[in-house]
Design an enzyme around this catalytic site. Sequence first.
Site, PDB file in Angstrom:
ATOM      1  N   HIS A   1      -4.077  -4.864  -0.277  1.00 41.33           N
ATOM      2  CA  HIS A   1      -3.690  -5.412   1.036  1.00 41.33           C
ATOM      3  C   HIS A   1      -3.757  -6.937   0.984  1.00 41.33           C
ATOM      4  CE1 HIS A   1      -3.421  -1.671   3.356  1.00 41.33           C
ATOM      5  NE2 HIS A   1      -4.290  -1.234   2.465  1.00 41.33           N
TER       6      HIS A   1
ATOM      7  N   CYS B   1       0.838  -1.203   0.000  1.00 44.49           N
ATOM      8  CA  CYS B   1       0.000   0.000   0.000  1.00 44.49           C
ATOM      9  C   CYS B   1       0.871   1.251   0.000  1.00 44.49           C
ATOM     10  CB  CYS B   1      -0.998  -0.039   1.161  1.00 44.49           C
ATOM     11  SG  CYS B   1      -2.345   1.132   0.916  1.00 44.49           S
TER      12      CYS B   1
ATOM     13  N   GLU C   1      -2.848  -9.140   3.037  1.00 43.45           N
ATOM     14  CA  GLU C   1      -3.222  -9.759   4.318  1.00 43.45           C
ATOM     15  C   GLU C   1      -4.730  -9.706   4.558  1.00 43.45           C
ATOM     16  OE1 GLU C   1      -1.897  -6.843   3.855  1.00 43.45           O
ATOM     17  OE2 GLU C   1      -2.751  -5.364   5.239  1.00 43.45           O
TER      18      GLU C   1
END
Lengths: 255, 193
Positions: free
Chosen positions: B175, B77, B177
């Site tokens: 993202h 990011c 994750e």
Amino acid sequence: MPAARIIPCLDVRDGRVVKGVQFRDHRDVGDIVEHALRYRDEGADELVFYDISASAEDRSLDFDWIRRIGREIDIPFAVAGGLRSREQAAACLEAGADKVSVNSPALERPELIGELARDFGSQCVVLGVDSLARDGAYFIHQYTGRVDRSRDTGLATLDWVREAVDRGAGEVVLNCMSRDGVRNGYDLAHVAAIVAAVPVPVIASGGAGAPEHFRDVLLESGASGALAATVFHDRIIHIPELKEYLASCGIEMRR
Amino acid sequence: MNVAIVDLGCGNVGSVAVGFERLGTDIRLTRDPADLLAAERVVLPGVGAAGFAMERIDALGLRDILTGLDKPLLGICLGMQLLFEASEEDDIACLGLIPGKVRRLEPGPGLPVPHMGWSRLDVREDGAGLRSGDYVYFAHGFAADDGPYSLATAQHGRTIPAVVRKGNLTGAQFHPERSGKAGAHFLRAFLSC
């Protein structure tokens, strides 16, 4: 545009999931991590956790349940309820939350929004609003987590949302209070008015009772996503079937 | 595998850390240059503003370490944006490791900004563990210019580089994750690159 988001909202009290009708009569509906995992597995795009009692009772969030959820799920989630300071927001993000949502404390001290946006970025800062119509216009209500403290601020919803976005809020969750838990459809006109007023994504909340309600709000109001609680908790609507139906209506879905 | 996650003290390292832990990776949250030098992989995460993040990198004395690494480095990011030359956010110079600039996303009707939510990827080149049609989660108001280093892109008003790669450097605008199975595949591919 990203895929339209389907967002189950879990009201949390003392680490348990609860649900009331029109913000009253909360009943326990289960363990928080179990719910989070179930929704993740069913294809929810995001989760929102509201600590419904925190704001009204002037206590801060308990960060342990945030950490438990952050470890278990691999989809984004926002945390709301009683966040009053940069430090509390930092602790939520540190515990694994992707966004923090502010409502009553931002009304007490609007500068909070700018402080969070500056340090964490606007994409982390969600403005939650509880809006109710009176005499043909919409007004913001505060401390809605508790019947005895809930009050009409007299602040026009449109004015407050514009101000909060100017201060740095990166998303708005618009909860139409008259629709909450009653399952007769989202307030399309109100959602559309807020969408037109601000450049940030707007999530519609309050009123979902049938798949057609999701279709209408996503096709007709410009909302980036639709949030619901009762219909998911009570298994009236099953998310995989809902997404299949919405995709068949021409709405882009992540599946 | 020993992964150092750079903790600048300005944002969300928690969810990146658990993303790797879910894959059984041994991670260390650190701002110590020695840890970055000792690790097999370095991750530069970040939410927040570019100006503050660059300030922190300089205050912690990490600029030369990060620009001099020859092991795989993943920017996530904001961490990816910092790999480019400059950012319109706070109008600052970044690490200058990948040619190109980071610009504001312009909102329009039907095009809210920040770009928030799950967008479909177009994969130009294999190697990042992703497939065209995968949906991954974005949350950003600024994005790098598309260019020859884009491995995968998404659309939000313009073509946004979702994954970039240049030499030992990988960047993910999304993202991983928080991107379900597709995100886990991407992180695994980074660990084995």
